[in-house]
Scaffold this active site. Structure first.
Site, PDB file in Angstrom:
ATOM      1  N   GLY A  11      16.047 -14.076  23.300  1.00  0.00           N
ATOM      2  CA  GLY A  11      15.876 -13.780  24.713  1.00  0.00           C
ATOM      3  C   GLY A  11      14.592 -13.002  24.924  1.00  0.00           C
ATOM      4  N   CYS A  12      14.598 -12.143  25.887  1.00  0.00           N
ATOM      5  CA  CYS A  12      13.424 -11.348  26.233  1.00  0.00           C
ATOM      6  C   CYS A  12      12.996 -10.466  25.070  1.00  0.00           C
ATOM      7  CB  CYS A  12      13.747 -10.491  27.457  1.00  0.00           C
ATOM      8  SG  CYS A  12      12.437  -9.338  27.895  1.00  0.00           S
ATOM      9  N   PHE A  13      11.722 -10.510  24.721  1.00  0.00           N
ATOM     10  CA  PHE A  13      11.274  -9.710  23.581  1.00  0.00           C
ATOM     11  C   PHE A  13      11.231  -8.226  23.878  1.00  0.00           C
ATOM     12  CE2 PHE A  13       6.791 -11.693  24.395  1.00  0.00           C
ATOM     13  CZ  PHE A  13       6.592 -10.943  25.544  1.00  0.00           C
ATOM     14  N   TRP A  14      11.298  -7.823  25.120  1.00  0.00           N
ATOM     15  CA  TRP A  14      11.385  -6.392  25.431  1.00  0.00           C
ATOM     16  C   TRP A  14      12.685  -5.822  24.849  1.00  0.00           C
ATOM     17  CZ3 TRP A  14      10.259  -6.771  31.378  1.00  0.00           C
ATOM     18  CH2 TRP A  14       8.917  -7.109  31.585  1.00  0.00           C
TER      19      TRP A  14
END
Length: 182
Positions: A11-14
């Protein structure tokens, strides 16, 4: 110190960057892009879904302090690996669940892990995580690096990342860095 590289897209790399930065034995985590066709893609390129890249993290870790299987445990425990091209409200091929292996040992370990989980689960959906060799890794733009650390009060961080970190702290406490250690 001998280190190894693992590359995960969950998913989001953050989110995944913040999670893996908490782990014992992790030396560094870099957000970036992998698995696509375009060289040196930008965030906008990847978001267009025209490059084939996924948002990923490149994890440099010390295998004497954390096993690859432990990294897999946290990876699978911190996102929904049964979702195709989606994690929560983040939808698109760039959010797919993927492991880019850097050694044959990582490939076999990831395949065995998925097989074990799928065989142990009698209800629910099977894991759809892609496993592929790492060909290229392109670092994300600088403003993505340590996004959670630099923007803890941003709504995405409060609504999505903070709850994931709290879950990680409860479920995987023995794998986390203790105060003052690497």
């Amino acid at each position: 110190m001998k280190t190894e590289i693992a590359v995960f897209g969950g998913g989001c790399f953050w989110c995944t960057e913040a999670i893996f930065n908490m782990m014992r034995g992790v030396v560094s985590v870099s957000p970036g892009y992998a698995g696509g066709l375009k060289e040196n893609p930008t965030y906008e390129d990847v978001s267009s879904e025209m490059t084939g890249h996924a948002e990923v993290i490149r994890v440099e870790y010390n295998p004497a302090q954390v096993a690859y299987r432990d990294l897999l445990t946290v990876f699978f425990g911190s996102h929904d690996p049964t979702m195709v091209n989606r994690q929560g409200n983040d939808v698109g091929t760039q959010y797919r669940s993927v492991i880019f292996y850097t050694t044959d040992e990582q490939k076999h370990e990831a395949e065995a892990f998925i097989k074990d989980v799928n065989e142990a689960t009698t209800e629910g959906r099977p894991i759809v995580t892609e496993i592929a060799p790492l060909k290229d890794f392109y670092k994300a733009e600088e403003y993505h690096k340590e996004y959670y650390k630099n923007n803890p009060n941003a709504s995405y961080c409060q609504i999505v990342i903070s709850p994931k970190l709290e879950k990680l702290q409860k479920q995987f406490a023995k794998l986390l860095k203790s105060h003052g250690t690497q």
